[in-house]
Enzyme design. Structure first.
Site, mmCIF file in Angstrom:
data_model
loop_
_atom_site.group_PDB
_atom_site.id
_atom_site.type_symbol
_atom_site.label_atom_id
_atom_site.label_comp_id
_atom_site.label_asym_id
_atom_site.label_seq_id
_atom_site.Cartn_x
_atom_site.Cartn_y
_atom_site.Cartn_z
ATOM 1 N N ARG A 62 -3.256 -9.890 5.550
ATOM 2 C CA ARG A 62 -3.732 -10.001 4.157
ATOM 3 C C ARG A 62 -2.596 -9.535 3.253
ATOM 4 O O ARG A 62 -2.235 -8.357 3.262
ATOM 5 C CB ARG A 62 -4.979 -9.133 3.977
ATOM 6 N N LYS B 265 0.826 -1.222 0.000
ATOM 7 C CA LYS B 265 0.000 0.000 0.000
ATOM 8 C C LYS B 265 0.855 1.266 0.000
ATOM 9 O O LYS B 265 2.051 1.232 0.263
ATOM 10 C CB LYS B 265 -0.980 -0.033 1.178
HETATM 11 C C1 9MG Z 1 -10.102 -5.799 -0.124
HETATM 12 N N1 9MG Z 1 -9.107 -5.144 0.704
HETATM 13 C C2 9MG Z 1 -8.138 -4.289 0.284
HETATM 14 N N2 9MG Z 1 -7.408 -3.880 1.337
HETATM 15 C C3 9MG Z 1 -7.926 -4.491 2.439
HETATM 16 C C4 9MG Z 1 -7.622 -4.463 3.795
HETATM 17 O O1 9MG Z 1 -6.669 -3.703 4.281
HETATM 18 N N3 9MG Z 1 -8.360 -5.213 4.634
HETATM 19 C C5 9MG Z 1 -9.381 -5.989 4.158
HETATM 20 N N4 9MG Z 1 -10.093 -6.710 5.059
HETATM 21 N N5 9MG Z 1 -9.724 -6.058 2.871
HETATM 22 C C6 9MG Z 1 -9.008 -5.305 2.031
#
Ligand code: 9MG
Length: 258
Positions: free
Chosen positions: A239, A204
């Site tokens: 994630r 990010k």
């Molecule tokens: C779909 N998506 C993109 N970034 C995310 C994040 O930080 N958390 C979650 N739960 N989904 C995300």
């Protein structure tokens, strides 16, 4: 949690998986690399991303969910649409990942409550088209935590057992760099919610904002640094795009803690 975007326009890996078979193969590789679950998403949630129709999102995601579930891979569906949730659950998904915390569509809460799936409630003010204009907080940790506590209460009142809920502060969703860093610094405060936590910061923009310009594909070192911060803070789910690399970093981190 491995990220599997089946979108032409996701910020980091959009358009990589041209066919359902290609996406299924990529999901299988993540599972074999050690992902506990693969998160399949058919609509980009990057700031300003255009909305995708229900039909298009179903067409992109459901064959992939089906293929992975049939192969024994635990699957999460990344969607804000009740219709996609319903179809993904029928196709074998065991987790709902809704960046709107089940608020984008009125029906979503009932779909989630009527299932046995785990549910990720992520914090996002507004929606992906409006969120960056809503990045204003006096106390970002306190306000995001209070908003998540309110969503947990709504879910419980709708019959969703707390044991099925996972909370996520939503790094990059309606937050500036300072807000993202404050959330990462203050992750421990989210344990007061009483549910497992999920952290998503892989590739990010907070990474180049801190460390200097880097295209999305060159953000692995920063992604690993944040993953280890999450581990230190006791986050249950990370994630990530780079499953094998993250697991290697986590194994070393764990071994050094003794
Ligand atoms: C779909 N998506 C993109 N970034 C995310 C994040 O930080 N958390 C979650 N739960 N989904 C995300």
């Amino acid at each position: 949690m491995g990220i599997l975007n089946v979108t032409p326009d996701s910020f980091s890996d959009g358009g990589r998986h041209g066919t359902a078979d290609g996406a299924i193969a990529a999901g299988l590789r993540m599972f074999e690399a050690g992902a506990a679950i693969v998160d399949v998403g058919g609509e980009s949630t990057r700031p300003g991303a255009p909305e995708v129709s229900l039909e298009e999102e179903l067409q992109r995601t459901i064959p992939v969910v089906e293929g992975l579930a049939r192969a024994g891979v635990p699957v999460s569906i990344d969607t804000m649409k009740a219709g996609v949730m319903r179809a993904a659950l029928a196709a074998g998904a065991g987790m709902l990942n809704d960046v709107s915390a089940l608020q984008a569509e009125a029906e979503s809460l009932a779909v989630a409550a009527g299932s046995k799936a785990q549910v990720v409630l992520m914090h996002m003010p507004g929606n992906p088209r409006t969120m960056q204009g809503l990045a204003a907080y006096d106390d970002v940790v306190g306000e995001v935590r209070a908003a998540l506590a309110a969503r947990i209460a709504v879910c419980e009142a709708a019959g969703l057992a707390r044991g099925r809920l996972i909370a996520d502060p939503g790094i990059g969703f309606g937050k500036g760099v300072g807000h993202n860093l404050a959330l990462l610094r203050g992750l421990e405060a989210f344990h007061a919610l009483g549910v497992p936590l999920l952290l998503g910061a892989s590739r990010k923009s907070v990474i180049p904002a801190v460390a200097g310009a880097a295209p999305v594909t060159d953000r692995l070192p920063g992604s690993l640094a944040i993953a280890l911060r999450g581990a230190e803070a006791g986050v249950a789910w990370l994630r990530v795009h780079d499953v094998a690399e993250t697991l290697q970093a986590l194994k070393l981190w764990e071994a050094m803690r003794g």
